[in-house]
Structure formats: C-alpha cells, structure tokens
Design an enzyme around this catalytic site. Structure first.
Site, short mmCIF file in Angstrom:
data_model
loop_
_atom_site.label_atom_id
_atom_site.label_comp_id
_atom_site.label_asym_id
_atom_site.label_seq_id
_atom_site.Cartn_x
_atom_site.Cartn_y
_atom_site.Cartn_z
N ASP A 210 27.90 -107.64 -57.00
CA ASP A 210 27.16 -106.55 -57.64
C ASP A 210 27.71 -106.37 -59.05
O ASP A 210 28.27 -107.31 -59.62
CB ASP A 210 27.24 -105.27 -56.80
CG ASP A 210 26.01 -104.39 -56.93
OD1 ASP A 210 25.72 -103.94 -58.06
OD2 ASP A 210 25.32 -104.16 -55.92
N HIS A 233 26.52 -108.80 -61.28
CA HIS A 233 25.36 -108.19 -61.91
C HIS A 233 25.68 -107.64 -63.29
O HIS A 233 24.98 -106.75 -63.78
CB HIS A 233 24.78 -107.09 -61.02
CG HIS A 233 24.20 -107.60 -59.74
ND1 HIS A 233 23.64 -106.76 -58.79
CD2 HIS A 233 24.08 -108.86 -59.23
CE1 HIS A 233 23.21 -107.48 -57.76
NE2 HIS A 233 23.48 -108.75 -58.00
#
Length: 396
Positions: A210, A233
C-alpha cells in the site's frame, strides 16, 4: 544490583541511567520463547525509574504477543531491539494493535532488529480496502502520543495491517527504517501519520503493498527526505475527507526521494461527498526520481475506491499552495501528470516546475491533464502542461 526474573540463557536487560553500574533486570528467555510478560516487566521497571533507562532485547528470535508499553514515564526510555520479535501468525481479526509505545516523552527505539508481523494468513481475509464494514487487523507498531523521540535502525516485516502508525507525535525523527511486505499485501501502509507535528522520515527504504508513506488528517510540519519507495502505492497525502471532524493538514515537504515500480507516485487524494470540510496546504514535492511509476504525479479529488461514495458531490477538501518541482524519470502509464481538482473547491496556487517524465508504451505519448486548476508553470515541462484531454482514473 540487578533484578532477576527466572532461569536465563538469553536476557532482556533493563539498564538504568546508562552507566557501568546501572541496575540490570534480567529475564530468562531462550531463543524461540515468548517474551511478552518479560518485556512488559522490563519496560515497567524502566518507565518507573527516575533516571534515563534502557531495555535491551538481544539477538535471536522471540515470540511476542499483543503488548502495550505506555507511560507517562518518570524519565526518558530507550528500547534497543537487537533480535527479531515475531507476532502470532494466525489471522487475528477484530484486534487493532500488536506492539504499542504510548504517552512517552523522550523515547528511543533502535538496535538493528526486526518486528515480524507474520501477516500472510491475515492478508487472505483482509477486505478493508473494499468495504467500510470490515474487521480490523493489528497494526504492527503503534506510536501513540510519543514526544521528543528518535526511531532508527529497525525493520518491519510482513505487517498484517499498517507497519507503523504514528498518532499524536511531536518532534519525532525516524531514520534508517526498513519496511518490507509483498506488493499484493492489502492495507500494509509503511508509515501512516495523523494528528502529529514535527516528524521527520529520513534515509529509509519502504517496499510494501500500500502507500509507502500516508499522511492523515491533522499532520503538520512533516519532512520526508532520502526515502526509497517501491513497490507500493507511492507517497500519499490522504486520503482526506472520509470521516467527520478531520483536522487540517499543513507543511508537508517531500524531497530527494526515489519511487520505483509503484502504482502511484506523488499523490494527494480526497474523497468526493466528503464527511468534513478541511484544508490541506503548503504541500511540496521536490527533487524526485520516478522509475516506471504509474501515475507519477497525481492530485485526485475524486478518490472513491470500490465505489464507496457519491462521486456526484464535489470534494469539500480545499487544496492550497501545492508544488511539484524537479520530478524526472519514467512513467508506467501515459498519465504522467494528472491534476484532478474539485469542481466545488478548485485547487489554489499550484506550482509545477521542471517536470521531465517519459513514457514509451504503445498508447503513448505521456500526457499532462488538468481539471479545475490553473497551475503556475516554472521552467520546462515534459509533457506539456495541461495539454491533454481529461481521462478518468481506472476503476473510478
């Protein structure tokens, strides 16, 4: 004098006052044993000491259950983790913490050791990225209301949820932090911050499933420098606006960082139909290298994963004084720069300076898209600023 807890082959030490004559608390723990209660006793003794104290977890692998080490303490406390502590490998839903350090003024965490969250089983049942109504999983390391702190030379491996969560911190420096988890591990943000002031994240490596670094509401005066991120991310401010009573974000500076093979790069994300009206201001990204990064530069004020919101209502989060300067490298898709601001509250005072992002895919060339924003341009821009028709983000 020393305090002794059980038969020992490997010890946890509590060193009081950092002197050669410091009192030593020894806890009998062979490699592979559970040190939860021993560590809690050592921390409690250190926290109650009137002089600065130190707890040492030696080399080796140890089991560690859920533990909260909270102050206030009478003097500064240092935790030196030389070995590896391992969480329960089962999927523990409904619990939100594993290791907590809280309410300590003058805290150090170091030693070159690792926190292994044993997250593999948990990832298979984690659906919190798809729905509001999910059972939470434990955050590996929580730093709650810790002030005047130095966190360095530690690793976090395979967290079930966030690796490190910082809440209510003041004057904290994190350096030489190594964070690793598979790129498909859900919700494993590397370092998440909220309601904190004066945090620095320096010289660190984050590779996870993430956001490498995510900035929550109430964060101010954050400095991120020389961080390598990827996979993951990217580095994100937000998401903002999901919850009511969120606080403003201000003074975010990300400089001299490298992002490689990430799903997003430098991102600001806010929810449409937001539950609050706050401002995110003075956010600056400078001297950034991107290597095959999807969406290298992205302002997304229509952030609505898995259609969990009403996108017809414009985001009420105001973005003010934002800059992206000297960002160079390669994009993993044609959307090199995308500034998708709120139609209700257009972005104000956005500066774009010396952008050079290349894309070599068959659907190229690279694009630079703008919506509800008129950025101030400095230096040269490649691709040409605001020259491309607007495309919606995939899945939104």
């Amino acid at each position: 004098m020393g305090a002794y807890f059980g038969v020992s082959t490997i010890f946890i030490f509590c060193l009081l006052g950092f002197s050669a004559n410091a009192e030593v608390f020894s806890i009998g723990s062979s490699s592979g044993s559970d040190i939860t209660q021993a560590l809690l006793k050592a921390f409690t003794s250190a926290c109650q000491s009137p002089s600065p104290s130190k707890v040492v977890i030696p080399k080796g692998e140890f089991k560690l259950g859920e533990i909260e080490m909270r102050g206030p303490c009478k003097a500064p406390v240092e935790i030196t983790l030389q070995g590896t502590v391992k969480a329960d490998g089962n999927a523990i839903q409904g619990k939100e913490k594993w290791v907590v350090f809280g309410n300590i003024n003058g805290f150090k965490l170091n030693g070159g050791g690792a926190f292994d969250g044993e997250g593999n089983a948990a990832w298979r049942v984690n659906n919190c990225h798809q729905t509001f109504n999910c059972k939470k999983l434990p955050i590996s390391i929580r730093l709650d209301f810790v002030e005047n702190a130095e966190i360095k030379d530690i690793s976090s491996i395979d967290a079930k949820n966030f690796h490190i969560n910082v809440l209510g911190a003041k004057n904290m420096t994190m350096s030489n932090i190594k964070i690793t988890a598979p790129e498909d591990s859900p919700n494993t943000d590397g370092i998440h911050l909220g309601r904190s002031d004066g945090v620095k994240i320096l010289n660190s490596f984050i590779s996870t499933g993430d956001d490498c670094i995510s900035v929550g509401d109430g964060t101010s005066n954050l400095h991120v420098e020389k961080v390598t991120c990827g996979p993951g991310h990217g580095i994100s401010v937000g998401s903002l606006g999901r919850y009511g009573k969120e606080q403003d974000v201000s003074g975010i500076r990300v400089v001299n960082c490298t992002l490689q093979e990430t799903d997003n790069g430098l991102r600001i994300k806010t929810w449409p139909s937001a539950a609050c009206s706050t401002t995110a201001s003075d956010i600056h990204f400078e001297d950034i290298i991107v290597k095959n990064v999807t969406n290298p530069i992205l302002i997304d004020q229509e952030y609505c994963p898995w259609n969990q919101c009403n996108k017809k209502k414009a985001s009420t989060i105001k973005l003010v004084n934002i800059s992206f300067k000297n960002v160079r490298g390669t994009s993993g898709n044609k959307d090199a720069v995308k500034l998708l601001c709120s139609k209700g509250y257009p972005c104000q005072n956005v500066e774009i300076g010396d952008i050079d992002i290349k894309y070599s895919g068959a659907d190229g060339p690279a694009t630079f898209q703008c919506s509800n924003v008129s950025p101030k341009l400095l230096g040269a821009q490649s691709p040409e600023a605001c020259s491309s028709p607007l495309n919606k983000l995939p899945g939104q």
